[in-house]
Design a protein around this motif. Structure first.
Motif, PDB file in Angstrom:
ATOM      1  N   GLY A 432       0.796  -1.224   0.000  1.00  0.00           N
ATOM      2  CA  GLY A 432       0.000   0.000   0.000  1.00  0.00           C
ATOM      3  C   GLY A 432       0.821   1.262   0.000  1.00  0.00           C
ATOM      4  O   GLY A 432       0.368   2.308  -0.475  1.00  0.00           O
ATOM      5  N   ASP A 433       2.077   1.194   0.524  1.00  0.00           N
ATOM      6  CA  ASP A 433       2.914   2.397   0.562  1.00  0.00           C
ATOM      7  C   ASP A 433       3.977   2.412  -0.527  1.00  0.00           C
ATOM      8  O   ASP A 433       4.822   3.315  -0.562  1.00  0.00           O
ATOM      9  N   GLY A 434       3.969   1.415  -1.418  1.00  0.00           N
ATOM     10  CA  GLY A 434       4.912   1.415  -2.540  1.00  0.00           C
ATOM     11  C   GLY A 434       6.162   0.595  -2.332  1.00  0.00           C
ATOM     12  O   GLY A 434       7.048   0.600  -3.191  1.00  0.00           O
ATOM     13  N   SER A 435       6.270  -0.127  -1.215  1.00  0.00           N
ATOM     14  CA  SER A 435       7.379  -1.078  -1.071  1.00  0.00           C
ATOM     15  C   SER A 435       7.173  -2.226  -2.051  1.00  0.00           C
ATOM     16  O   SER A 435       6.053  -2.484  -2.497  1.00  0.00           O
ATOM     17  N   ILE A 436       8.262  -2.937  -2.367  1.00  0.00           N
ATOM     18  CA  ILE A 436       8.207  -3.916  -3.453  1.00  0.00           C
ATOM     19  C   ILE A 436       8.758  -5.264  -2.982  1.00  0.00           C
ATOM     20  O   ILE A 436       9.805  -5.323  -2.335  1.00  0.00           O
ATOM     21  N   VAL A 437       8.060  -6.355  -3.327  1.00  0.00           N
ATOM     22  CA  VAL A 437       8.566  -7.710  -3.103  1.00  0.00           C
ATOM     23  C   VAL A 437       8.824  -8.351  -4.457  1.00  0.00           C
ATOM     24  O   VAL A 437       8.047  -8.190  -5.399  1.00  0.00           O
ATOM     25  N   VAL A 438       9.965  -9.052  -4.563  1.00  0.00           N
ATOM     26  CA  VAL A 438      10.363  -9.670  -5.824  1.00  0.00           C
ATOM     27  C   VAL A 438      10.711 -11.143  -5.570  1.00  0.00           C
ATOM     28  O   VAL A 438      11.452 -11.462  -4.642  1.00  0.00           O
ATOM     29  N   GLY A 439      10.172 -12.029  -6.412  1.00  0.00           N
ATOM     30  CA  GLY A 439      10.501 -13.450  -6.344  1.00  0.00           C
ATOM     31  C   GLY A 439      11.426 -13.841  -7.480  1.00  0.00           C
ATOM     32  O   GLY A 439      11.348 -13.286  -8.583  1.00  0.00           O
ATOM     33  N   SER A 440      12.305 -14.822  -7.213  1.00  0.00           N
ATOM     34  CA  SER A 440      13.334 -15.194  -8.185  1.00  0.00           C
ATOM     35  C   SER A 440      13.300 -16.678  -8.497  1.00  0.00           C
ATOM     36  O   SER A 440      12.723 -17.483  -7.759  1.00  0.00           O
ATOM     37  N   ILE A 441      13.982 -17.041  -9.573  1.00  0.00           N
ATOM     38  CA  ILE A 441      14.011 -18.425 -10.017  1.00  0.00           C
ATOM     39  C   ILE A 441      14.773 -19.311  -9.030  1.00  0.00           C
ATOM     40  O   ILE A 441      14.554 -20.527  -8.962  1.00  0.00           O
ATOM     41  N   ASP A 442      15.675 -18.714  -8.233  1.00  0.00           N
ATOM     42  CA  ASP A 442      16.406 -19.497  -7.238  1.00  0.00           C
ATOM     43  C   ASP A 442      15.611 -19.658  -5.942  1.00  0.00           C
ATOM     44  O   ASP A 442      16.112 -20.228  -4.970  1.00  0.00           O
ATOM     45  N   GLY A 443      14.391 -19.171  -5.918  1.00  0.00           N
ATOM     46  CA  GLY A 443      13.541 -19.315  -4.743  1.00  0.00           C
ATOM     47  C   GLY A 443      13.639 -18.178  -3.754  1.00  0.00           C
ATOM     48  O   GLY A 443      12.842 -18.112  -2.813  1.00  0.00           O
ATOM     49  N   LYS A 444      14.599 -17.275  -3.950  1.00  0.00           N
ATOM     50  CA  LYS A 444      14.742 -16.153  -3.022  1.00  0.00           C
ATOM     51  C   LYS A 444      13.595 -15.158  -3.186  1.00  0.00           C
ATOM     52  O   LYS A 444      13.086 -14.951  -4.288  1.00  0.00           O
ATOM     53  N   ILE A 445      13.216 -14.547  -2.067  1.00  0.00           N
ATOM     54  CA  ILE A 445      12.211 -13.489  -2.067  1.00  0.00           C
ATOM     55  C   ILE A 445      12.835 -12.258  -1.438  1.00  0.00           C
ATOM     56  O   ILE A 445      13.271 -12.300  -0.282  1.00  0.00           O
ATOM     57  N   ARG A 446      12.907 -11.154  -2.201  1.00  0.00           N
ATOM     58  CA  ARG A 446      13.589  -9.947  -1.754  1.00  0.00           C
ATOM     59  C   ARG A 446      12.585  -8.841  -1.457  1.00  0.00           C
ATOM     60  O   ARG A 446      11.606  -8.688  -2.193  1.00  0.00           O
ATOM     61  N   LEU A 447      12.873  -8.078  -0.416  1.00  0.00           N
ATOM     62  CA  LEU A 447      12.027  -6.954  -0.027  1.00  0.00           C
ATOM     63  C   LEU A 447      12.775  -5.646  -0.261  1.00  0.00           C
ATOM     64  O   LEU A 447      13.882  -5.461   0.269  1.00  0.00           O
ATOM     65  N   GLN A 536      -0.244 -21.861  -9.666  1.00  0.00           N
ATOM     66  CA  GLN A 536      -0.007 -20.605 -10.382  1.00  0.00           C
ATOM     67  C   GLN A 536      -0.740 -19.472  -9.668  1.00  0.00           C
ATOM     68  O   GLN A 536      -1.826 -19.671  -9.113  1.00  0.00           O
ATOM     69  N   GLY A 537      -0.127 -18.302  -9.691  1.00  0.00           N
ATOM     70  CA  GLY A 537      -0.795 -17.059  -9.312  1.00  0.00           C
ATOM     71  C   GLY A 537      -1.419 -17.020  -7.940  1.00  0.00           C
ATOM     72  O   GLY A 537      -2.604 -16.717  -7.816  1.00  0.00           O
ATOM     73  N   GLY A 538      -0.662 -17.313  -6.887  1.00  0.00           N
ATOM     74  CA  GLY A 538      -1.192 -17.191  -5.532  1.00  0.00           C
ATOM     75  C   GLY A 538      -1.438 -15.726  -5.164  1.00  0.00           C
ATOM     76  O   GLY A 538      -0.545 -14.881  -5.315  1.00  0.00           O
ATOM     77  N   HIS A 539      -2.643 -15.411  -4.673  1.00  0.00           N
ATOM     78  CA  HIS A 539      -3.008 -14.032  -4.338  1.00  0.00           C
ATOM     79  C   HIS A 539      -3.686 -13.960  -2.983  1.00  0.00           C
ATOM     80  O   HIS A 539      -4.398 -14.877  -2.575  1.00  0.00           O
ATOM     81  N   PHE A 540      -3.471 -12.842  -2.292  1.00  0.00           N
ATOM     82  CA  PHE A 540      -4.306 -12.486  -1.147  1.00  0.00           C
ATOM     83  C   PHE A 540      -5.609 -11.893  -1.675  1.00  0.00           C
ATOM     84  O   PHE A 540      -5.689 -11.447  -2.822  1.00  0.00           O
ATOM     85  N   SER A 541      -6.637 -11.890  -0.818  1.00  0.00           N
ATOM     86  CA  SER A 541      -7.822 -11.107  -1.172  1.00  0.00           C
ATOM     87  C   SER A 541      -7.419  -9.629  -1.194  1.00  0.00           C
ATOM     88  O   SER A 541      -6.345  -9.255  -0.728  1.00  0.00           O
ATOM     89  N   TRP A 542      -8.285  -8.761  -1.712  1.00  0.00           N
ATOM     90  CA  TRP A 542      -7.867  -7.415  -2.128  1.00  0.00           C
ATOM     91  C   TRP A 542      -8.452  -6.334  -1.234  1.00  0.00           C
ATOM     92  O   TRP A 542      -9.661  -6.136  -1.202  1.00  0.00           O
ATOM     93  N   VAL A 543      -7.571  -5.647  -0.511  1.00  0.00           N
ATOM     94  CA  VAL A 543      -7.969  -4.464   0.257  1.00  0.00           C
ATOM     95  C   VAL A 543      -7.051  -3.306  -0.124  1.00  0.00           C
ATOM     96  O   VAL A 543      -5.886  -3.509  -0.499  1.00  0.00           O
ATOM     97  N   THR A 544      -7.568  -2.087  -0.039  1.00  0.00           N
ATOM     98  CA  THR A 544      -6.772  -0.889  -0.367  1.00  0.00           C
ATOM     99  C   THR A 544      -6.991   0.173   0.710  1.00  0.00           C
ATOM    100  O   THR A 544      -7.081   1.354   0.412  1.00  0.00           O
ATOM    101  N   GLU A 545      -7.037  -0.275   1.947  1.00  0.00           N
ATOM    102  CA  GLU A 545      -7.339   0.653   3.032  1.00  0.00           C
ATOM    103  C   GLU A 545      -6.566   0.246   4.281  1.00  0.00           C
ATOM    104  O   GLU A 545      -6.544  -0.934   4.656  1.00  0.00           O
ATOM    105  N   ASN A 546      -5.909   1.203   4.917  1.00  0.00           N
ATOM    106  CA  ASN A 546      -5.182   0.925   6.152  1.00  0.00           C
ATOM    107  C   ASN A 546      -6.132   0.407   7.223  1.00  0.00           C
ATOM    108  O   ASN A 546      -7.264   0.870   7.347  1.00  0.00           O
TER     109      ASN A 546
END
Length: 635
Positions: A432-447, A536-546
């Motif tokens: 919600g504040d613009g931070s980014i999570v990235v997933g990689s082919i080696d399994g790493k998840i970066r914040l 494929q495509g795992g998602h949380f449900s969708w909220v856009t409010e603190n």
């Protein structure tokens, strides 16, 4: 549409059931009948045989007969096979009443090529292209991997797994069960990382800060408990509740992408164009409007013949960015097309360029979870194999480019980084504040924080499987990674040196990082989904409010849409986690079954949840249809 709920059948050890199952087994498996007593042909001996059988049955029931059989067999187990699929006649049958298992290291994969390793020696010094294989008697030979979907039942001293069928092993003592699980996990680690599963090697692979990855039982789970949302109005989906299909419509074929809106409309992209759907509290319903890709651009007609893989809503959902791969079989694109939904015209064809050189992007997303609602939005995020950046549709002086006088408008690279070494990025998402999570082919998840794309604040180690998709909650407290065989849920919360609770997007998490949790299909459901069908495509449900918390998670696998209750997964006391060794794995879910492979499943925006439902409707798109599923159990 069919619905199904995850369930497990208990395998009982009663002798009466065993006798019944053994009779069934005689009909089904010729090679399992050797232990059965054959009837005497002589009529004079029938009375004596009957008396002996009665004594034999009593000795069996008292566990006094054949006490030396089991100890003389190394690693003794009872082997079961599940038959009948998900039909009413489905059941477990005994495949081998008494057999043994062994882990062997081999370079062979065929079930018939096992003559050289029958001794079961665990030669950890093996070299070359070799891996650990689980052998059970003559019937099971499976490479130790996550593809086996091994599930543990500690209280039953049992494990289930997939190997061209669904099998179960039952152990005679708790010690034998725990020994098997430990050996399996050690062999799995070595098969994945190529080194022996010593504590020293685990520290090398995962890093000293990730104790929860190395010793899940010693991990601090307090952050999972602290982060649990206990708001009374949010009711989880209970087993007695049904998934109710509200709408199902033909999608005119060739569905490629689903773009859900939070305002009046949602959109389905297929071979013909963009189909407009009206958002309702019970789902989406077609308006009979199709925005075709013709006119408004010198080469706009080319879009009719391209395969669209991404549709991104922008500018209060009045514009859509459409991205197509430059080469078939690869997701990377050299540019994208901007569609004005209100006029039905492709107004711009943008190029990806950096320092005067054409580059590619494999994915795009909005700057934040809710920025597609901003009418003035002119920037969005881009990801390539080794690039993470932000693109701006305005020129360097801050003005919107004059498209009419520009033959090939170029997106302005406002910030980002091009990594020199292979990061092999696969997917990304924003908070919600613009931070980014990235997933990689080696399994790493970066914040990455919202202020810097150059260096990750936190990098979670992989678990051996490529991360093909990632999502994150609006508040950034939870990250969901998708792999082929499981979802991984990570808590990003930690306490800093001043005692403040933060997320891994804003600072280094130190060495008190909570262990991740895995979301898996049961071996039976995994087998029914099909060997070639992957998550494929795992998602949380969708909220856009603190202050609002996502309530469910959804992913697709083949013809299944699989739904987990988020609150249940976070609950450390949840029954799924009892008597498990290793990382906690949750198997409690609901399944929406369709009659063809699913393209995408997403929850509508939280505003469309009605008072008698625990969640906004789920939209499920297949190549030929689009369905809206309500989670309400009160109708």
């Amino acid at each position: 549409m069919g619905t199904s709920q995850s369930r497990e059948d208990r395998i009982t050890d009663s002798e009466s059931e065993e006798d019944y199952e053994e009779e069934e087994e005689e009909e089904q498996y010729d090679d399992a009948s050797g232990d059965l007593q054959k009837p005497q042909s002589s009529s004079s001996s029938s009375g004596t045989q009957k008396s002996l059988d009665e004594i034999d049955a009593k000795l069996k029931s008292l566990k006094l007969k054949y006490p030396s059989q089991q100890p003389n067999l190394k690693n003794p187990v009872k082997l079961y096979l599940h038959i009948g699929g998900n039909t009413p006649k489905a059941k477990w049958v005994i495949s081998d009443k008494l057999t043994s298992y062994t882990f062997v290291k081999t370079s062979k994969i065929s079930a018939g090529e096992d003559e050289d390793d029958d001794d079961g020696e665990e030669l950890r010094s093996g070299g070359g292209d070799s891996w650990w294989v689980l052998k059970v008697g003559s019937k099971v030979r499976a490479r130790v991997s996550m593809d086996m979907q091994l599930k543990m039942f500690g209280e039953q001293r049992r494990v289930d797994f997939v190997d061209r069928g669904v099998w179960a092993l039952k152990f005679f003592t708790g010690e034998e069960y725990r020994s098997f699980v430990t050996q399996f996990q050690d062999c799995l680690f070595e098969n994945v990382y190529g080194v022996e599963a010593t504590e020293e090697n685990k520290f090398k692979v995962y890093g000293k800060d990730f104790i929860g990855w190395i010793k899940p039982e010693a991990a601090d789970d307090s952050m999972w408990e602290d982060a649990e949302d206990k708001s009374p109005e949010e009711t989880p989906v209970k087993g007695s509740q049904d998934l109710l299909e509200e709408f199902e419509e033909a999608a005119n074929g060739g569905v490629q992408s689903l773009a859900l809106g939070a305002l009046d409309n949602s959109f389905l992209v297929n071979d013909l164009g963009v189909h407009v759907y009206r958002n309702f509290n019970r789902g989406i319903h077609g308006k009979g409007i199709c925005v075709k890709f013709d006119g408004g651009s010198k080469s706009g007609g080319d879009l009719e013949h391209s395969t669209l893989k991404k549709a991104l809503l922008m500018r209060a959902e009045t514009n859509m960015m459409l991205m197509s791969p430059a080469k078939e079989g690869k997701p990377n694109a050299t540019g994208l097309k901007q569609l004005d939904i209100e006029t039905g015209k492709i107004v711009t064809e943008w190029k990806f360029e950096k320092d005067g050189t054409d580059i590619t992007m494999r994915d795009i997303t909005n700057d934040t979870k809710g920025s597609q609602l901003d009418p003035s939005e002119s920037t969005f995020l881009g990801l390539d194999d080794n690039r993470l950046c932000q693109w701006d549709m305005r020129d360097k002086s801050g003005m919107v480019q004059k498209i009419a006088t520009s033959s090939s408008p170029v997106l302005h690279w406002t910030q980002g980084h091009q990594f020199s070494r292979g990061t092999n990025f696969q997917s990304f998402a924003s908070t919600g504040d613009g931070s980014i999570v990235v997933g990689s082919i080696d399994g790493k998840i970066r914040l990455y924080s919202k202020t810097s794309m150059r260096q990750a604040k936190t990098a979670f180690p992989g678990l051996g499987s490529p991360v093909t998709h990632v999502d994150v909650t609006y508040d950034g407290k939870w990250v969901l990674g998708t792999t082929d065989t499981y979802l991984v849920l990570i808590c990003t919360l930690f306490t800093d040196k001043d005692g403040k609770t933060k997320t891994g997007f804003s600072g280094r998490m130190g060495n008190k990082i909570p262990a991740p949790r895995l979301l898996k299909l049961t071996p039976l459901d995994s087998h029914l989904a099909g060997a070639n069908n992957k998550f494929q495509g795992g998602h949380f449900s969708w909220v856009t409010e603190n202050g609002k918390q996502e309530r469910h998670l959804v992913a697709t696998v083949g013809k299944f849409s699989v739904i987990w209750d988020f609150q249940q997964v976070k609950n450390s006391a949840h029954e799924c986690y009892h008597n498990q060794q290793g990382l906690k794995s949750c198997y409690c879910y609901k399944i929406v079954l369709k009659d063809e492979s699913i393209v995408e499943s997403r929850f509508m925006h939280d505003k469309f949840a009605v008072s008698d439902s625990p969640e906004a409707p789920l939209v499920v798109a297949t190549p030929m249809k689009v369905s809206s599923i309500s989670l309400s159990g009160k109708r």
